[in-house]
Write a protein that holds these residues in place. Structure first.
Motif, mmCIF file in Angstrom:
data_model
loop_
_atom_site.group_PDB
_atom_site.id
_atom_site.type_symbol
_atom_site.label_atom_id
_atom_site.label_comp_id
_atom_site.label_asym_id
_atom_site.label_seq_id
_atom_site.Cartn_x
_atom_site.Cartn_y
_atom_site.Cartn_z
ATOM 1 N N TYR A 20 73.502 129.105 134.557
ATOM 2 C CA TYR A 20 72.047 129.185 134.611
ATOM 3 C C TYR A 20 71.640 130.635 134.797
ATOM 4 O O TYR A 20 72.324 131.405 135.449
ATOM 5 C CB TYR A 20 71.477 128.395 135.795
ATOM 6 N N LYS A 21 70.481 130.959 134.277
ATOM 7 C CA LYS A 21 69.868 132.250 134.588
ATOM 8 C C LYS A 21 69.122 132.075 135.913
ATOM 9 O O LYS A 21 68.700 130.974 136.266
ATOM 10 C CB LYS A 21 68.892 132.656 133.488
ATOM 11 N N PHE A 22 68.968 133.166 136.647
ATOM 12 C CA PHE A 22 68.274 133.101 137.925
ATOM 13 C C PHE A 22 66.861 132.542 137.762
ATOM 14 O O PHE A 22 66.410 131.754 138.582
ATOM 15 C CB PHE A 22 68.227 134.466 138.613
ATOM 16 N N GLU A 23 66.184 132.927 136.703
ATOM 17 C CA GLU A 23 64.818 132.436 136.484
ATOM 18 C C GLU A 23 64.810 130.922 136.278
ATOM 19 O O GLU A 23 63.916 130.233 136.758
ATOM 20 C CB GLU A 23 64.167 133.146 135.294
ATOM 21 N N LYS B 276 60.290 137.124 144.460
ATOM 22 C CA LYS B 276 60.196 138.081 143.353
ATOM 23 C C LYS B 276 61.505 138.836 143.153
ATOM 24 O O LYS B 276 61.901 139.126 142.038
ATOM 25 C CB LYS B 276 59.058 139.083 143.586
ATOM 26 N N LEU B 277 62.203 139.160 144.243
ATOM 27 C CA LEU B 277 63.454 139.902 144.146
ATOM 28 C C LEU B 277 64.637 138.936 144.079
ATOM 29 O O LEU B 277 64.700 137.958 144.830
ATOM 30 C CB LEU B 277 63.624 140.818 145.351
ATOM 31 N N VAL B 278 65.570 139.223 143.190
ATOM 32 C CA VAL B 278 66.754 138.376 143.028
ATOM 33 C C VAL B 278 67.547 138.314 144.335
ATOM 34 O O VAL B 278 68.053 137.266 144.711
ATOM 35 C CB VAL B 278 67.638 138.893 141.871
ATOM 36 N N GLY B 279 67.613 139.418 145.056
ATOM 37 C CA GLY B 279 68.338 139.453 146.319
ATOM 38 C C GLY B 279 67.779 138.478 147.342
ATOM 39 O O GLY B 279 68.518 137.842 148.082
ATOM 40 N N LYS C 101 68.799 134.972 146.292
ATOM 41 C CA LYS C 101 70.214 134.725 146.585
ATOM 42 C C LYS C 101 70.431 134.433 148.059
ATOM 43 O O LYS C 101 71.113 133.465 148.411
ATOM 44 C CB LYS C 101 71.067 135.916 146.149
ATOM 45 N N THR C 102 69.866 135.228 148.949
ATOM 46 C CA THR C 102 70.123 135.050 150.375
ATOM 47 C C THR C 102 69.363 133.873 150.980
ATOM 48 O O THR C 102 69.871 133.206 151.878
ATOM 49 C CB THR C 102 69.788 136.319 151.185
ATOM 50 N N ARG C 103 68.173 133.596 150.493
ATOM 51 C CA ARG C 103 67.344 132.562 151.102
ATOM 52 C C ARG C 103 67.472 131.196 150.443
ATOM 53 O O ARG C 103 67.027 130.199 151.019
ATOM 54 C CB ARG C 103 65.890 132.999 151.084
ATOM 55 N N VAL C 104 68.075 131.150 149.260
ATOM 56 C CA VAL C 104 68.232 129.870 148.572
ATOM 57 C C VAL C 104 69.701 129.587 148.276
ATOM 58 O O VAL C 104 70.286 128.638 148.785
ATOM 59 C CB VAL C 104 67.401 129.830 147.276
#
Length: 73
Positions: free
Chosen positions: A24-27, A40-43, A46-49
């Motif tokens: 999957y793409k992050f979006e 909004k930020l990929v980081g 990643k950390t929160r989900v």
């Protein structure tokens, strides 16, 4: 399964019954998790989900996942 995070349950649903690796793409993942406009930020995503879902799945289910970030350009 009793998960503390809704993200763990959603990831469990995506992975259950799969025999091939998922890509999957992050979006796309953000849309599936219902947080398209939240992180909004990929980081942050990643950390929160993803990291929270991975930790709970590792502890409470037969499924687990790894992810890698592939940058374009």
């Amino acid at each position: 399964m009793q998960f503390k995070s809704v993200y763990s349950m959603r990831m469990y649903g995506l992975m259950s019954g799969q025999k091939k690796p998922l890509t999957y793409k992050f979006e796309d993942l953000k849309e599936r998790f219902g947080v398209k406009d939240k992180y909004k930020l990929v980081g942050h995503f990643k950390t929160r989900v993803l990291d929270i879902a991975k930790k709970e799945l590792d502890e409470c289910s037969p499924y687990s996942f790894n992810y890698t970030e592939e940058k374009e350009g």
